[in-house]
Design an enzyme around this catalytic site. Structure first.
Site, PDB file in Angstrom:
ATOM      1  N   GLU A 152      -2.828   6.720   8.066  1.00 24.86           N
ATOM      2  CA  GLU A 152      -3.583   7.614   7.202  1.00 24.86           C
ATOM      3  C   GLU A 152      -4.530   8.455   8.024  1.00 24.86           C
ATOM      4  O   GLU A 152      -5.011   8.019   9.064  1.00 24.86           O
ATOM      5  CB  GLU A 152      -4.459   6.785   6.232  1.00 24.86           C
ATOM      6  N   HIS A 189     -14.007  -3.106   8.330  1.00 26.81           N
ATOM      7  CA  HIS A 189     -13.316  -2.782   7.081  1.00 26.81           C
ATOM      8  C   HIS A 189     -13.438  -3.879   6.035  1.00 26.81           C
ATOM      9  O   HIS A 189     -12.667  -3.932   5.097  1.00 26.81           O
ATOM     10  CB  HIS A 189     -11.842  -2.460   7.322  1.00 26.81           C
ATOM     11  N   LYS A 246       0.813  -1.215   0.000  1.00 22.66           N
ATOM     12  CA  LYS A 246       0.000   0.000   0.000  1.00 22.66           C
ATOM     13  C   LYS A 246       0.851   1.272   0.000  1.00 22.66           C
ATOM     14  O   LYS A 246       0.493   2.255  -0.626  1.00 22.66           O
ATOM     15  CB  LYS A 246      -0.909   0.025   1.227  1.00 22.66           C
ATOM     16  N   ARG A 259      -6.658  -7.759  -9.684  1.00 21.17           N
ATOM     17  CA  ARG A 259      -7.351  -9.040  -9.902  1.00 21.17           C
ATOM     18  C   ARG A 259      -8.833  -8.765 -10.080  1.00 21.17           C
ATOM     19  O   ARG A 259      -9.274  -7.626  -9.988  1.00 21.17           O
ATOM     20  CB  ARG A 259      -7.149  -9.921  -8.670  1.00 21.17           C
TER      21      ARG A 259
HETATM   22  P1  ADP Z   1      -7.791  -3.772   2.676  1.00 20.30           P
HETATM   23  O1  ADP Z   1      -6.788  -3.863   1.577  1.00 20.30           O
HETATM   24  O2  ADP Z   1      -7.353  -4.444   3.938  1.00 20.30           O
HETATM   25  O3  ADP Z   1      -9.166  -4.116   2.269  1.00 20.30           O
HETATM   26  P2  ADP Z   1      -8.244  -0.919   2.274  1.00 20.30           P
HETATM   27  O4  ADP Z   1      -7.109   0.009   2.194  1.00 20.30           O
HETATM   28  O5  ADP Z   1      -8.899  -1.330   1.001  1.00 20.30           O
HETATM   29  O6  ADP Z   1      -7.790  -2.228   3.076  1.00 20.30           O
HETATM   30  O7  ADP Z   1      -9.332  -0.338   3.257  1.00 20.30           O
HETATM   31  C1  ADP Z   1     -10.434  -1.106   3.694  1.00 20.30           C
HETATM   32  C2  ADP Z   1     -11.548  -0.197   4.175  1.00 20.30           C
HETATM   33  O8  ADP Z   1     -11.133   0.601   5.281  1.00 20.30           O
HETATM   34  C3  ADP Z   1     -12.033   0.802   3.162  1.00 20.30           C
HETATM   35  O9  ADP Z   1     -12.966   0.233   2.310  1.00 20.30           O
HETATM   36  C4  ADP Z   1     -12.631   1.881   4.021  1.00 20.30           C
HETATM   37  O10 ADP Z   1     -13.907   1.548   4.467  1.00 20.30           O
HETATM   38  C5  ADP Z   1     -11.741   1.890   5.206  1.00 20.30           C
HETATM   39  N1  ADP Z   1     -10.715   2.918   5.036  1.00 20.30           N
HETATM   40  C6  ADP Z   1      -9.533   2.766   4.424  1.00 20.30           C
HETATM   41  N2  ADP Z   1      -8.816   3.895   4.450  1.00 20.30           N
HETATM   42  C7  ADP Z   1      -9.567   4.800   5.104  1.00 20.30           C
HETATM   43  C8  ADP Z   1      -9.371   6.163   5.490  1.00 20.30           C
HETATM   44  N3  ADP Z   1      -8.244   6.807   5.228  1.00 20.30           N
HETATM   45  N4  ADP Z   1     -10.372   6.787   6.161  1.00 20.30           N
HETATM   46  C9  ADP Z   1     -11.516   6.134   6.465  1.00 20.30           C
HETATM   47  N5  ADP Z   1     -11.743   4.856   6.145  1.00 20.30           N
HETATM   48  C10 ADP Z   1     -10.789   4.186   5.476  1.00 20.30           C
END
Ligand code: ADP
Length: 645
Positions: A200, A235, A116, A297
């Protein structure tokens, strides 16, 4: 086009890929672990190769065994599905080295997007908006805490190697940071073997909106519009839809341009998803979304895109992998109606959504929506793999129509043998805020009291169960119901009585024999039986499946008496095998309902075990680090005379 395709996956995704391959005249090869010898995906494939023992690390993640299976069967291409090896650059390279086509992007693109922090840095350079945060190499707890404070609370800790919401923690205040960091690192280490994190800014009223993109080896990249995956728990996506409610044309244009730019920056080919987080505190705004990550993917939620575009994304993947150009140009793509998908999982909302394992004694889906299932009636849901049973996808002209259709389909889904989230999903889809389109990632948390409710044991359900018991009695001559002590009695020719232990209380249902059959009554009052299916569990209990809810009714056994009913209340046991990572109470401590007692790591996630009621802890039988089997005693409560009985 390929003549033979190996699918390096299991469950619903393996079946999904096979469906398209079959339609295109491509022969299919399944791979399977010991636990899956009788699985649906094995039965469905033209050929199947055993690749190792049940744990995924030794089977579905075993690159050498999978390549060998492709060689042995003469498969020219491998589709990785999602999860498992789908985002492992080494696997894409191993395929290439063996002269086998990997159905996915080039290894370089997987690698560029794999972590990431690196992906974010790359996108920032390419001019795509990214969430503000800390991506540094200094991983000391002090530095991370400092950076979190600088970014401003609330923040989100994310595993650099993360996926599936694992290793992620939201932190509201400085004093909670250290503990959250520990938890995130532990989970990241267990799931990815990499405990590095990034931090973040936590976006306000966050909505997860992602864009499906597709590239080919001729330099074309198109987008297939967006999906909204804001309905999440921990999440992890629960309900997904396309298009995103409230999306303006201007914002769609801007977001899809950013997604296409992302794909081009890494010379992307095949199916990919660019995920954004949007601040919806004042509705969706074209300047309030940021790149989160790219998944290199196919996604679990791809069917909603298929529904609104009328396309088969697996077919597109296979065509691109075979060197063909994209089947359509951007101008030839449009949105038709609205689609919503829900993930039906073997998990127990009553127990904090703990995965629920066991044999699927009964499984039946409605036939008016698309159902991508991975298991069949009689199959076992094990601790080894994902607890998803199926995805249900409804498509309609309008969002309200799709939501209503999907809620109805879920209420008509029948599952016994494991607990599921079906009723929870149906309530979420019918919730007035969801129907209005008022969704963000906090929706489930905010409405959990409305969405998670204990199943109701109505008289109608009891009547249905009693009829099921009476109708499934053997009528063989010489059979004497008096030999079986299970709550069934004949009281003369005109009446039967079936007794259940409902909510720990003995409840009798009378079945009067009339010219129309059996008529149920409780306490002398006639009862209309619920419109529901019923099944007998392996232990003899009756499962009644009504409105997406499965009520388990033990037959009253006068010889077991109250003891069986009370047995479980004096202790907390582990619901599945795993490792104890934290113990949160001590002997002699008073606990209140829902107070966390211990944290169990199982299926690569941490699960909190809670106190069921007010109680006094007598003993704590585990310590952090203990490997435990299913049913291991975690905490015993003291017997108290005055305790609520
Ligand atoms: P993973 O790869 O583990 O699925 P992601 O980076 O896609 O992780 O994030 C998963 C979820 O977490 C997102 O869909 C969102 O709901 C929440 N999320 C991620 N980043 C943020 C952020 N900066 N602020 C608020 N919610 C977030």
């Amino acid at each position: 086009m390929f003549a033979k395709l190996l699918i390096a996956n299991r469950g619903e995704i393996a079946l999904r890929v096979m469906r398209t391959a079959r339609r295109m005249g491509i022969a299919t090869v399944a791979v399977y672990s010991d636990a899956d010898a009788n699985a649906a995906h094995v039965a469905e494939a033209d050929e199947a190769v055993h690749i190792g023992p049940a744990p995924a690390a030794q089977s579905y993640l075993n690159v050498a065994a999978i390549i060998a299976a492709a060689r042995q069967t003469g498969a020219q291409a491998i589709h990785p599905g999602y999860g498992f090896l789908s985002e492992k650059a080494e696997f894409a390279e191993a395929c290439a080295a063996a002269g086998i086509v990997f159905v996915g992007p080039p290894a370089s693109a997987i690698r560029a997007m794999g972590l990431k922090d690196r992906a974010k840095a790359l996108m920032a350079k390419a001019g795509v908006p990214v969430v503000p945060g800390y991506l540094g190499d200094d991983q000391s707890a002090d530095r991370l805490a400092e950076e979190a404070a600088r970014i401003g609370w609330p923040v989100l800790i994310k595993a650099v190697a993360g996926g599936g919401g694992k290793g992620m923690r939201k932190v509201e205040r400085a004093q909670d940071f250290a503990a959250a960091l520990d938890g995130a690192r532990r989970e990241a280490k267990a799931a990815f073997g990499d405990d590095r994190v990034l931090i973040e800014k936590y976006v306000a009223r966050p909505r997860h909106i992602e864009v499906q993109i597709f590239g080919d080896s001729h330099g074309h990249v198109v987008h297939l519009f967006e999906r909204d995956c804001s309905l999440q728990r921990r999440h992890q996506k629960v309900i997904e839809e396309a298009p995103a409610p409230g999306m303006s044309q201007a914002m769609r244009r801007k977001m899809s341009e950013a997604a296409v730019k992302t794909a081009k920056a890494v010379n992307y080919t095949g199916a990919g998803t660019v995920e954004f987080i949007a601040d919806a505190s004042e509705g969706l705004k074209a300047d309030r979304f940021w790149f989160m990550e790219m998944n290199t993917r196919l996604q679990v939620e791809h069917p909603v895109t298929e529904a609104i575009t009328g396309l088969d994304l697996v077919e597109w993947q296979l065509r691109v992998a075979a060197g063909e150009p994209l089947p359509r140009t951007q101008e030839q793509l449009s949105i038709n109606g609205h689609a919503i998908e829900a993930r039906l999982c073997a998990e127990d909302p009553q127990k904090g959504f703990l995965p629920s394992i066991g044999r699927l004694v009964h499984l039946k889906f409605p036939d008016d929506v698309r159902v991508d299932f991975g298991v069949r009636q009689g199959d076992e849901v094990t601790v080894h793999y994902d607890p998803m049973i199926a995805k249900l996808i409804a498509h309609d002209a309008t969002r309200e129509g799709a939501a209503a259709k999907l809620a109805r389909a879920i209420r008509h889904t029948e599952v016994a043998g494991v607990a599921t989230n079906a009723a929870f999903l149906a309530r979420a889809l019918s919730h007035p805020d969801f129907v209005k389109g008022d969704v963000d990632t906090g929706f489930i948390g905010r409405h959990s009291a409305d969405l998670v409710r204990p199943p109701e044991i109505t008289n109608g359900v009891l009547a249905r169960a009693a009829l099921f018991v009476a109708e499934s009695r053997p009528h063989a001559p010489g059979y004497d119901p008096w030999d079986v002590h299970d709550g069934f009695r004949l009281t003369g020719a005109a009446k039967e009585i079936v007794e259940f232990l409902a909510d720990g209380r003995k409840t009798a249902v009378e079945l009067l024999h009339t010219s129309d059959g059996r008529e149920p009554a409780i306490g002398g009052t006639p009862v209309e039986p619920a419109h529901a299916a019923a099944a007998r569990m392996p232990n003899g209990d009756i499962a009644v499946m009504c409105d997406g809810e499965t009520v388990i009714l033990p037959l009253y056994d006068p010889f077991a008496g109250a003891e069986a009913a009370g047995a479980a209340t004096d202790r907390i046991t582990t619901p599945m095998p795993g490792r104890i990572v934290q113990v949160l109470v001590k002997p002699g401590e008073r606990v209140t309902p829902r107070q966390p007692l211990a944290v169990l790591e199982a299926m690569k996630m941490e699960h909190t075990l809670y106190a069921p009621a007010d109680a006094l802890v007598a003993t704590v039988d585990v310590s952090p680090g203990d490997q435990v089997l299913e049913g291991a005693v975690v905490v015993r409560f003291a017997k108290e005379k005055s305790a609520a009985a």
